[in-house]
Scaffold this motif. Structure first.
Motif, PDB file in Angstrom:
ATOM      1  N   ASP A 133      -2.761  60.248  -3.721  1.00 55.96           N
ATOM      2  CA  ASP A 133      -2.568  61.032  -2.509  1.00 55.96           C
ATOM      3  C   ASP A 133      -1.259  60.559  -1.890  1.00 55.96           C
ATOM      4  O   ASP A 133      -1.215  59.540  -1.192  1.00 55.96           O
ATOM      5  CB  ASP A 133      -3.756  60.810  -1.569  1.00 55.96           C
ATOM      6  CG  ASP A 133      -3.694  61.638  -0.312  1.00 55.96           C
ATOM      7  OD1 ASP A 133      -2.579  61.988   0.134  1.00 55.96           O
ATOM      8  OD2 ASP A 133      -4.765  61.914   0.257  1.00 55.96           O
ATOM      9  N   THR A 134      -0.179  61.266  -2.156  1.00 59.77           N
ATOM     10  CA  THR A 134       1.143  60.817  -1.707  1.00 59.77           C
ATOM     11  C   THR A 134       1.329  60.973  -0.201  1.00 59.77           C
ATOM     12  O   THR A 134       2.126  60.253   0.391  1.00 59.77           O
ATOM     13  CB  THR A 134       2.258  61.560  -2.458  1.00 59.77           C
ATOM     14  OG1 THR A 134       2.133  62.962  -2.248  1.00 59.77           O
ATOM     15  CG2 THR A 134       2.199  61.252  -3.942  1.00 59.77           C
ATOM     16  N   ALA A 135       0.604  61.872   0.425  1.00 59.95           N
ATOM     17  CA  ALA A 135       0.719  62.044   1.877  1.00 59.95           C
ATOM     18  C   ALA A 135       0.103  60.862   2.624  1.00 59.95           C
ATOM     19  O   ALA A 135       0.578  60.472   3.690  1.00 59.95           O
ATOM     20  CB  ALA A 135       0.049  63.344   2.312  1.00 59.95           C
ATOM     21  N   ARG A 136      -0.943  60.306   2.065  1.00 56.01           N
ATOM     22  CA  ARG A 136      -1.633  59.191   2.719  1.00 56.01           C
ATOM     23  C   ARG A 136      -1.227  57.838   2.128  1.00 56.01           C
ATOM     24  O   ARG A 136      -1.626  56.799   2.632  1.00 56.01           O
ATOM     25  CB  ARG A 136      -3.137  59.386   2.601  1.00 56.01           C
ATOM     26  CG  ARG A 136      -3.588  60.656   3.339  1.00 56.01           C
ATOM     27  CD  ARG A 136      -5.035  61.003   3.072  1.00 56.01           C
ATOM     28  NE  ARG A 136      -5.895  60.004   3.681  1.00 56.01           N
ATOM     29  CZ  ARG A 136      -7.151  59.793   3.304  1.00 56.01           C
ATOM     30  NH1 ARG A 136      -7.678  60.503   2.328  1.00 56.01           N
ATOM     31  NH2 ARG A 136      -7.881  58.887   3.902  1.00 56.01           N
ATOM     32  N   GLY A 137      -0.474  57.869   1.019  1.00 52.90           N
ATOM     33  CA  GLY A 137      -0.021  56.629   0.408  1.00 52.90           C
ATOM     34  C   GLY A 137      -1.124  55.800  -0.205  1.00 52.90           C
ATOM     35  O   GLY A 137      -1.121  54.578  -0.119  1.00 52.90           O
ATOM     36  N   ARG A 138      -2.090  56.477  -0.858  1.00 51.20           N
ATOM     37  CA  ARG A 138      -3.218  55.761  -1.452  1.00 51.20           C
ATOM     38  C   ARG A 138      -3.809  56.566  -2.598  1.00 51.20           C
ATOM     39  O   ARG A 138      -3.540  57.756  -2.728  1.00 51.20           O
ATOM     40  CB  ARG A 138      -4.274  55.468  -0.401  1.00 51.20           C
ATOM     41  CG  ARG A 138      -4.910  56.717   0.190  1.00 51.20           C
ATOM     42  CD  ARG A 138      -5.960  56.401   1.216  1.00 51.20           C
ATOM     43  NE  ARG A 138      -5.304  56.001   2.450  1.00 51.20           N
ATOM     44  CZ  ARG A 138      -5.886  55.929   3.619  1.00 51.20           C
ATOM     45  NH1 ARG A 138      -7.146  56.195   3.732  1.00 51.20           N
ATOM     46  NH2 ARG A 138      -5.233  55.579   4.700  1.00 51.20           N
ATOM     47  N   PRO A 139      -4.648  55.936  -3.402  1.00 56.73           N
ATOM     48  CA  PRO A 139      -5.337  56.679  -4.465  1.00 56.73           C
ATOM     49  C   PRO A 139      -6.259  57.738  -3.868  1.00 56.73           C
ATOM     50  O   PRO A 139      -6.782  57.576  -2.766  1.00 56.73           O
ATOM     51  CB  PRO A 139      -6.157  55.607  -5.190  1.00 56.73           C
ATOM     52  CG  PRO A 139      -5.521  54.309  -4.819  1.00 56.73           C
ATOM     53  CD  PRO A 139      -4.949  54.508  -3.448  1.00 56.73           C
ATOM     54  N   ALA A 140      -6.437  58.810  -4.593  1.00 53.95           N
ATOM     55  CA  ALA A 140      -7.355  59.881  -4.173  1.00 53.95           C
ATOM     56  C   ALA A 140      -8.722  59.604  -4.790  1.00 53.95           C
ATOM     57  O   ALA A 140      -8.938  59.851  -5.977  1.00 53.95           O
ATOM     58  CB  ALA A 140      -6.819  61.236  -4.619  1.00 53.95           C
ATOM     59  N   SER A 141      -9.619  59.073  -3.992  1.00 52.29           N
ATOM     60  CA  SER A 141     -10.952  58.748  -4.508  1.00 52.29           C
ATOM     61  C   SER A 141     -11.915  59.915  -4.277  1.00 52.29           C
ATOM     62  O   SER A 141     -11.741  60.714  -3.365  1.00 52.29           O
ATOM     63  CB  SER A 141     -11.490  57.481  -3.847  1.00 52.29           C
ATOM     64  OG  SER A 141     -11.647  57.678  -2.467  1.00 52.29           O
ATOM     65  N   ASP A 142     -12.905  59.993  -5.156  1.00 46.60           N
ATOM     66  CA  ASP A 142     -13.970  60.998  -5.069  1.00 46.60           C
ATOM     67  C   ASP A 142     -13.437  62.424  -5.255  1.00 46.60           C
ATOM     68  O   ASP A 142     -13.955  63.364  -4.663  1.00 46.60           O
ATOM     69  CB  ASP A 142     -14.730  60.859  -3.756  1.00 46.60           C
ATOM     70  CG  ASP A 142     -16.139  61.428  -3.855  1.00 46.60           C
ATOM     71  OD1 ASP A 142     -16.747  61.345  -4.937  1.00 46.60           O
ATOM     72  OD2 ASP A 142     -16.626  61.988  -2.848  1.00 46.60           O
ATOM     73  N   LEU A 143     -12.406  62.583  -6.070  1.00 45.66           N
ATOM     74  CA  LEU A 143     -11.847  63.903  -6.373  1.00 45.66           C
ATOM     75  C   LEU A 143     -12.424  64.370  -7.708  1.00 45.66           C
ATOM     76  O   LEU A 143     -12.339  63.664  -8.714  1.00 45.66           O
ATOM     77  CB  LEU A 143     -10.318  63.840  -6.442  1.00 45.66           C
ATOM     78  CG  LEU A 143      -9.613  65.182  -6.537  1.00 45.66           C
ATOM     79  CD1 LEU A 143      -8.296  65.134  -5.788  1.00 45.66           C
ATOM     80  CD2 LEU A 143      -9.386  65.602  -7.970  1.00 45.66           C
ATOM     81  N   ARG A 144     -13.019  65.528  -7.714  1.00 40.40           N
ATOM     82  CA  ARG A 144     -13.652  66.070  -8.912  1.00 40.40           C
ATOM     83  C   ARG A 144     -12.596  66.598  -9.881  1.00 40.40           C
ATOM     84  O   ARG A 144     -11.646  67.277  -9.469  1.00 40.40           O
ATOM     85  CB  ARG A 144     -14.614  67.194  -8.537  1.00 40.40           C
ATOM     86  CG  ARG A 144     -15.340  67.781  -9.717  1.00 40.40           C
ATOM     87  CD  ARG A 144     -16.312  68.863  -9.282  1.00 40.40           C
ATOM     88  NE  ARG A 144     -16.888  69.517 -10.446  1.00 40.40           N
ATOM     89  CZ  ARG A 144     -17.293  70.762 -10.463  1.00 40.40           C
ATOM     90  NH1 ARG A 144     -17.224  71.506  -9.360  1.00 40.40           N
ATOM     91  NH2 ARG A 144     -17.792  71.281 -11.566  1.00 40.40           N
ATOM     92  N   ILE A 145     -12.799  66.303 -11.182  1.00 44.93           N
ATOM     93  CA  ILE A 145     -11.917  66.759 -12.245  1.00 44.93           C
ATOM     94  C   ILE A 145     -12.778  67.285 -13.386  1.00 44.93           C
ATOM     95  O   ILE A 145     -13.716  66.611 -13.825  1.00 44.93           O
ATOM     96  CB  ILE A 145     -11.036  65.614 -12.788  1.00 44.93           C
ATOM     97  CG1 ILE A 145     -10.237  64.956 -11.666  1.00 44.93           C
ATOM     98  CG2 ILE A 145     -10.119  66.120 -13.899  1.00 44.93           C
ATOM     99  CD1 ILE A 145      -9.585  63.651 -12.074  1.00 44.93           C
ATOM    100  N   GLU A 146     -12.443  68.468 -13.855  1.00 47.09           N
ATOM    101  CA  GLU A 146     -13.090  69.012 -15.046  1.00 47.09           C
ATOM    102  C   GLU A 146     -12.074  69.018 -16.180  1.00 47.09           C
ATOM    103  O   GLU A 146     -10.888  69.271 -15.959  1.00 47.09           O
ATOM    104  CB  GLU A 146     -13.577  70.435 -14.807  1.00 47.09           C
ATOM    105  CG  GLU A 146     -14.691  70.541 -13.784  1.00 47.09           C
ATOM    106  CD  GLU A 146     -15.071  71.980 -13.522  1.00 47.09           C
ATOM    107  OE1 GLU A 146     -15.957  72.493 -14.227  1.00 47.09           O
ATOM    108  OE2 GLU A 146     -14.446  72.581 -12.628  1.00 47.09           O
TER     109      GLU A 146
END
Length: 120
Positions: free
Chosen positions: A15-28
Motif C-alpha cells: 500500500d504505497t499511499a500508507r507506506g505499509r504492506p497491504a494485509s488481508d487483501l483477497r487475491i484469486e
C-alpha cells in the motif's frame, strides 16, 4: 532426477499511499486456456502483504497464461478513512514461459493507481 518443474509463483501487495504492506487483501489466481478460466487459488495476504505459501509450485506450476485478480476495492474501502475509491478489482494477466524459474508478481497499490513488475 525429476523432470517436474522447480519454479514457483509468489506475489505481495504494498500500500504505497500508507507506506505499509497491504494485509488481508483477497487475491484469486486463474489459469487461462483458450476461452476457459480455471480458478486455482483464492487467498488473502498476511500482515506482511504476502501469501503464506507460493500460489503455485512444482508440478502444478506449468507454462501458460495466468491471471492474478486483486480485490483492491474491498481492501481500500476497509483501510481508508474516506468512503470514496476509484479502483475495484485489478486483473493482471501474465505468461509463464519458464516454469523452472521463480515468478514474483507484486502489486504496488494506492487509491487511484497501481503498478506491477516481474520481481525476483
Amino acid at each position: 532426477m525429476s523432470d517436474a518443474p522447480q519454479g514457483y509463483l509468489t506475489t505481495h501487495v504494498l500500500d504505497t499511499a500508507r507506506g505499509r504492506p497491504a494485509s488481508d487483501l483477497r487475491i484469486e489466481l486463474y489459469r487461462l486456456e483458450g476461452g476457459t478460466r480455471l480458478r486455482l487459488a483464492d487467498v488473502k495476504t498476511n500482515a506482511d502483504g504476502r501469501c503464506d505459501a507460493p500460489l503455485l509450485e512444482g508440478a502444478d506450476f506449468s507454462a501458460g497464461v495466468y491471471e492474478l485478480l486483486f480485490h483492491a476495492g474491498d481492501y481500500l474501502r476497509a483501510s481508508q478513512t474516506s468512503s470514496g475509491h476509484f479502483l475495484d478489482r485489478i486483473p493482471l494477466q501474465f505468461t509463464v514461459d519458464s516454469p523452472n524459474e521463480h515468478y514474483h508478481v507484486p502489486l504496488l497499490l494506492s487509491p487511484y493507481s497501481y503498478s506491477t513488475y516481474r520481481g525476483s
